[in-house]
Design a protein around this motif. Structure first.
Motif, PDB file in Angstrom:
ATOM      1  N   LEU A  71     -35.953  32.250  54.083  1.00  0.00           N
ATOM      2  CA  LEU A  71     -35.966  31.561  55.374  1.00  0.00           C
ATOM      3  C   LEU A  71     -34.603  30.959  55.685  1.00  0.00           C
ATOM      4  N   MET A  72     -33.961  30.337  54.699  1.00  0.00           N
ATOM      5  CA  MET A  72     -32.646  29.745  54.922  1.00  0.00           C
ATOM      6  C   MET A  72     -31.620  30.826  55.264  1.00  0.00           C
ATOM      7  N   ALA A  73     -31.703  31.980  54.616  1.00  0.00           N
ATOM      8  CA  ALA A  73     -30.796  33.087  54.929  1.00  0.00           C
ATOM      9  C   ALA A  73     -31.020  33.569  56.370  1.00  0.00           C
ATOM     10  N   GLU A  74     -32.279  33.676  56.768  1.00  0.00           N
ATOM     11  CA  GLU A  74     -32.597  34.116  58.135  1.00  0.00           C
ATOM     12  C   GLU A  74     -32.156  33.074  59.165  1.00  0.00           C
ATOM     13  N   ALA A  75     -32.359  31.802  58.869  1.00  0.00           N
ATOM     14  CA  ALA A  75     -31.939  30.736  59.788  1.00  0.00           C
ATOM     15  C   ALA A  75     -30.422  30.743  59.955  1.00  0.00           C
ATOM     16  N   THR A  76     -29.702  30.988  58.862  1.00  0.00           N
ATOM     17  CA  THR A  76     -28.241  31.071  58.928  1.00  0.00           C
ATOM     18  C   THR A  76     -27.826  32.256  59.793  1.00  0.00           C
ATOM     19  N   LYS A  77     -28.507  33.382  59.626  1.00  0.00           N
ATOM     20  CA  LYS A  77     -28.201  34.578  60.421  1.00  0.00           C
ATOM     21  C   LYS A  77     -28.462  34.312  61.912  1.00  0.00           C
ATOM     22  N   ARG A  78     -29.540  33.617  62.217  1.00  0.00           N
ATOM     23  CA  ARG A  78     -29.910  33.374  63.616  1.00  0.00           C
ATOM     24  C   ARG A  78     -29.022  32.330  64.300  1.00  0.00           C
ATOM     25  N   THR A  79     -28.520  31.359  63.534  1.00  0.00           N
ATOM     26  CA  THR A  79     -27.806  30.229  64.143  1.00  0.00           C
ATOM     27  C   THR A  79     -26.325  30.171  63.816  1.00  0.00           C
ATOM     28  N   GLY A  80     -25.913  30.846  62.759  1.00  0.00           N
ATOM     29  CA  GLY A  80     -24.522  30.754  62.343  1.00  0.00           C
ATOM     30  C   GLY A  80     -24.214  29.505  61.535  1.00  0.00           C
ATOM     31  N   VAL A  81     -25.209  28.693  61.268  1.00  0.00           N
ATOM     32  CA  VAL A  81     -25.037  27.470  60.490  1.00  0.00           C
ATOM     33  C   VAL A  81     -25.574  27.722  59.089  1.00  0.00           C
ATOM     34  N   SER A  82     -24.712  27.516  58.101  1.00  0.00           N
ATOM     35  CA  SER A  82     -25.112  27.722  56.717  1.00  0.00           C
ATOM     36  C   SER A  82     -25.950  26.540  56.235  1.00  0.00           C
ATOM     37  N   LEU A  83     -27.114  26.843  55.724  1.00  0.00           N
ATOM     38  CA  LEU A  83     -28.023  25.802  55.261  1.00  0.00           C
ATOM     39  C   LEU A  83     -28.140  25.840  53.748  1.00  0.00           C
ATOM     40  N   ARG A  84     -28.072  24.691  53.143  1.00  0.00           N
ATOM     41  CA  ARG A  84     -28.254  24.609  51.696  1.00  0.00           C
ATOM     42  C   ARG A  84     -29.731  24.514  51.381  1.00  0.00           C
ATOM     43  N   LEU A  85     -30.136  25.221  50.368  1.00  0.00           N
ATOM     44  CA  LEU A  85     -31.539  25.176  49.951  1.00  0.00           C
ATOM     45  C   LEU A  85     -31.924  23.761  49.528  1.00  0.00           C
ATOM     46  N   ARG A  86     -31.012  23.070  48.896  1.00  0.00           N
ATOM     47  CA  ARG A  86     -31.284  21.693  48.471  1.00  0.00           C
ATOM     48  C   ARG A  86     -31.603  20.790  49.675  1.00  0.00           C
ATOM     49  N   SER A  87     -30.844  20.941  50.745  1.00  0.00           N
ATOM     50  CA  SER A  87     -31.108  20.165  51.967  1.00  0.00           C
ATOM     51  C   SER A  87     -32.481  20.500  52.530  1.00  0.00           C
ATOM     52  N   PHE A  88     -32.850  21.772  52.428  1.00  0.00           N
ATOM     53  CA  PHE A  88     -34.150  22.204  52.937  1.00  0.00           C
ATOM     54  C   PHE A  88     -35.287  21.529  52.181  1.00  0.00           C
TER      55      PHE A  88
END
Length: 131
Positions: A71-88
């Protein structure tokens, strides 16, 4: 016959509350980012979009660590914002993630860019209200 309740036969109260919230729209997606991320949540959880509350924790909806990473990889692809799994793991509702992304996108704008964007939205809102 013995006066005891068969707890297994009772409906799940959390599911009933979630269904009610989804039905009345109180946990429906708001804004562009939440609508953009909802299909990714749906795919990761294997649930129809209509059954996903944007305020409910991803893991409470049945998500697991591998699905969260996807999900984090897909969200990054959709938004261009890199998300850390830890933050999630710290804030794992769709609304929390959308808020995080929005804050990241806004922080990347220069002061003049943000002011111009706000003015553009004001003008568009005024045109729509006058139409």
């Amino acid at each position: 016959p013995n006066g005891k309740f068969d707890r297994k036969s009772l409906p799940d109260p959390e599911a009933a509350l979630r269904d009610k919230a989804v039905e009345d729209g109180s946990d429906a997606p708001l804004g562009h980012l939440e609508h953009l991320l909802l299909p990714a949540w749906s795919a990761a959880l294997g649930l129809p979009e209509a059954e996903i509350s944007v305020t409910e924790d991803f893991f409470a909806l049945g998500g697991h660590s591998l699905a969260a990473a996807r999900l984090m990889a897909e969200a990054t692809k959709r938004t261009g914002v890199s998300l850390r799994l830890r933050s999630f793991y710290e804030a794992s509702s769709l609304r929390d993630v959308a808020t995080y992304i929005e804050a990241d996108l806004l922080s990347a704008l220069a002061e003049g860019e943000l002011e111009a964007l706000i003015e553009k939205v004001r003008r568009k809102t005024n045109r729509e209200s006058n139409a």
